[in-house]
Enzyme design. Structure first.
Site, PDB file in Angstrom:
ATOM      1  N   LEU A  38       0.777  -1.261   0.013  1.00 52.36           N
ATOM      2  CA  LEU A  38      -0.001  -0.082  -0.023  1.00 52.36           C
ATOM      3  C   LEU A  38       0.772   1.235  -0.022  1.00 52.36           C
ATOM      4  O   LEU A  38       1.935   1.357   0.303  1.00 52.36           O
ATOM      5  CB  LEU A  38      -0.913   0.062   1.198  1.00 52.36           C
ATOM      6  N   GLY A  40       1.220   3.536  -2.505  1.00 54.63           N
ATOM      7  CA  GLY A  40       1.003   4.314  -3.967  1.00 54.63           C
ATOM      8  C   GLY A  40       2.585   4.738  -4.235  1.00 54.63           C
ATOM      9  O   GLY A  40       3.694   4.388  -3.568  1.00 54.63           O
ATOM     10  N   CYS A  42       3.761   7.820  -3.839  1.00 58.72           N
ATOM     11  CA  CYS A  42       4.640   8.626  -2.880  1.00 58.72           C
ATOM     12  C   CYS A  42       5.374   7.770  -1.689  1.00 58.72           C
ATOM     13  O   CYS A  42       6.560   7.859  -1.573  1.00 58.72           O
ATOM     14  CB  CYS A  42       3.341   9.466  -2.020  1.00 58.72           C
ATOM     15  N   GLY A 116      -8.434  -2.732 -10.109  1.00 58.18           N
ATOM     16  CA  GLY A 116      -9.702  -2.728  -9.891  1.00 58.18           C
ATOM     17  C   GLY A 116     -10.169  -2.144 -11.132  1.00 58.18           C
ATOM     18  O   GLY A 116      -9.476  -1.095 -11.541  1.00 58.18           O
ATOM     19  N   GLY A 182      12.417  20.333 -12.998  1.00 59.29           N
ATOM     20  CA  GLY A 182      11.297  20.667 -11.907  1.00 59.29           C
ATOM     21  C   GLY A 182      11.917  19.850 -10.563  1.00 59.29           C
ATOM     22  O   GLY A 182      12.934  19.781 -10.267  1.00 59.29           O
ATOM     23  N   LEU A 186      15.505  17.821  -9.966  1.00 60.43           N
ATOM     24  CA  LEU A 186      16.457  18.715  -9.230  1.00 60.43           C
ATOM     25  C   LEU A 186      16.854  17.949  -7.747  1.00 60.43           C
ATOM     26  O   LEU A 186      18.009  17.930  -7.420  1.00 60.43           O
ATOM     27  CB  LEU A 186      15.939  20.146  -8.740  1.00 60.43           C
ATOM     28  N   ASP A 312      -3.632  13.000  -8.228  1.00 64.91           N
ATOM     29  CA  ASP A 312      -2.942  13.342  -9.254  1.00 64.91           C
ATOM     30  C   ASP A 312      -3.823  12.759 -10.654  1.00 64.91           C
ATOM     31  O   ASP A 312      -3.538  13.389 -11.633  1.00 64.91           O
ATOM     32  CB  ASP A 312      -1.854  12.277  -9.257  1.00 64.91           C
ATOM     33  N   LEU A 319       0.381  16.693  -5.983  1.00 64.14           N
ATOM     34  CA  LEU A 319       1.034  16.780  -4.599  1.00 64.14           C
ATOM     35  C   LEU A 319       0.263  15.914  -3.619  1.00 64.14           C
ATOM     36  O   LEU A 319      -0.869  15.671  -3.390  1.00 64.14           O
ATOM     37  CB  LEU A 319       0.941  18.157  -3.954  1.00 64.14           C
ATOM     38  N   HIS A 444      14.134  33.083  19.486  1.00 66.34           N
ATOM     39  CA  HIS A 444      15.490  33.275  18.754  1.00 66.34           C
ATOM     40  C   HIS A 444      16.461  32.272  19.443  1.00 66.34           C
ATOM     41  O   HIS A 444      16.405  31.994  20.579  1.00 66.34           O
ATOM     42  CB  HIS A 444      15.747  34.580  19.434  1.00 66.34           C
TER      43      HIS A 444
END
Length: 466
Positions: A38, A40, A42, A116, A182, A186, A312, A319, A444
């Site tokens: 599972l 995909g 990404c 599927g 893109g 890169l 997509d 994204l 800071h």
């Protein structure tokens, strides 16, 4: 035959998140995945493995170039163990995809392994080790995308490769030619540049990361050239030929002159295309447009009223986090809720080092639409935190409406920009002004002080540390 309130085809970030949210909302849910794991693109061959290699290569580069300055002496030669690097990457992938298995079990989601395809609008055939059929009251198409190519390129997956093969090379290229300047090209180019490859980027447009604010493009171009990248913008590739272990790329530059690049590997990263192969969408009455995307309305509903599509495979930025938002959105619509997505506030990130991140409108977009805006910009090198960590490159730029001071866009390049952009998204979600952000206390020393300073710069040019 098993029946479900909702079935999701595809288990990437959009699909698996949609499944979890549907289950949370009380729907009987199934998810269908044609691959053995599972997650995909990404999780398996995209976001997660590329970040693993980026981190490993970053550690190596620091050891070679910066440890001595930090007072860290390493006796002997520092070497790359590419096999171990790739193995570690795979272990990260395995842990992550295993986590999705756990989440499916935890939420009582039935997982089907196989391709599927629609039999009709309410029945789905699943072709795996065996052929099954399920019934679904509603279906969410989340089949994602695949790497695009150019019609004259023969991707042999050995020397002429896509991002998938670039994540598992068995040797460090001597000279990697990257077609496409893109995000993917890169990032992977930087992995192998750090490990010792010569890298040439060949980009059709007049600048790298052409969809982002031109100021980011200009700064990243400067930084990558300092890192000894060869950046060749305004070059139209016309042929890619392999001769043994050599790849020859020919392109025309902006003057129309032919330029030749010779390397041992060529990474083709010219974008991605929606993936609907084998879906049999027409059998369910689902229309695709001429770009191969599933057509949807503002509710992500297809031409078949009980079928939705996300990620997509529909219009918009490709994204993972956009797909996740859409997965939750559809689940909540199916539950009768009224969710919203503001596509203007979905950030974009390039995970090079320095990182690049952006949300909202670019200067070019504001100029094109005639919006009267003001700019506040602050250099990272003016921060104490940047000097402490030796991450001096980059800046934060805030674009605000000239009359109302509302923040319209935030663009940054620098260390940890991928994490810092979330502050900008929160501010813009609540329609903050530049002055609002400038009045927030920032710890800071931190990199995020650059956001406060850029906001001050946008508010009557009040930056404190420049």
């Amino acid at each position: 035959m098993n029946s479900y309130d909702v079935a999701i085809i595809g288990s990437g970030p959009g699909g698996y998140v949609a499944a979890i949210r549907c289950a949370q909302l009380g729907m009987k849910t199934a998810i269908i995945e044609k691959y053995a794991t599972l997650g995909g693109t990404c999780l398996n061959v995209g976001c997660i493995p590329s970040k693993a290699l980026l981190d490993s290569s970053h550690h190596y580069e620091d050891a070679v170039k910066h440890f001595e300055e930090h007072g860290i002496d390493i006796p002997g030669e520092i070497k790359v163990n590419l096999k171990q690097m790739i193995d570690r990457k795979q272990s990260v992938v395995d842990q992550t995809t295993g986590g999705i298995d756990f989440l499916m079990k935890k939420n009582n989601i039935d997982v089907y392994q196989g391709l599927g395809s629609f039999k009709d609008a309410t029945h789905i055939l699943i072709k795996g080790d065996k052929e099954e059929e399920i019934e679904a009251k509603n279906t969410i198409i989340a089949t994602g995308s695949k790497p695009s190519s150019l019609p004259f390129i023969n991707i042999d997956k050995e020397r002429i490769i896509t991002s998938t093969e670039a994540l598992k090379l068995k040797e460090i290229p001597k000279h990697l030619i990257v077609i496409g300047g893109g995000v993917i090209g890169l990032e992977l180019g930087q992995v192998y540049k750090r490990l010792g490859a010569e890298v040439s980027v060949v980009e059709y447009m007049d600048r790298i990361i052409p969809t982002m604010d031109s100021g980011l493009s200009k700064e990243l171009n400067k930084v990558l050239k300092k890192q000894k990248f060869s950046i060749n913008a305004s070059h139209k590739v016309k042929s890619v030929e392999r001769k043994g272990d050599e790849v020859i790329v020919k392109a025309d530059n902006k003057k129309g002159e032919e330029v030749e690049f010779k390397g041992d590997y060529c990474l083709v990263s010219v974008g991605r295309r929606p993936y609907t192969d084998g879906l049999n969408a027409e059998a369910a009455g689902v229309k695709l447009n001429d770009r191969g995307q599933v057509e949807v309305n503002e509710h992500l509903q297809t031409s078949a009223s009980n079928i939705y599509a996300i990620g997509d495979v529909v219009k918009g930025a490709m994204l993972a986090h956009k797909a996740e938002e859409e997965g939750v959105f559809v689940a909540e619509i199916l539950a009768g809720q009224k969710p919203h997505i503001d596509y203007n506030l979905i950030p974009g990130v390039v995970y090079t080092w320095p990182e690049v991140a952006s949300v909202g409108k670019t200067e070019e977009q504001l100029k094109d639409t005639g919006v009267d805006y003001k700019v506040g910009q602050f250099p990272m090198r003016a921060l104490g935190r940047s000097r402490a960590s030796m991450d001096l490159d980059g800046f934060v730029k805030i674009l605000a409406d000239k009359s109302t001071d509302e923040i319209l866009g935030v663009h940054m390049i620098g260390a940890r920009a991928a994490d810092m952009i979330a502050e900008a998204v929160v501010a813009m979600e609540y329609r903050a002004s530049a002055e609002d952000v400038s009045r927030m206390s920032h710890a800071h020393p931190t990199f995020t002080e650059a956001i406060k300073e850029a906001a001050l710069a946008a508010t009557d040019d009040r930056a404190l540390h420049v």
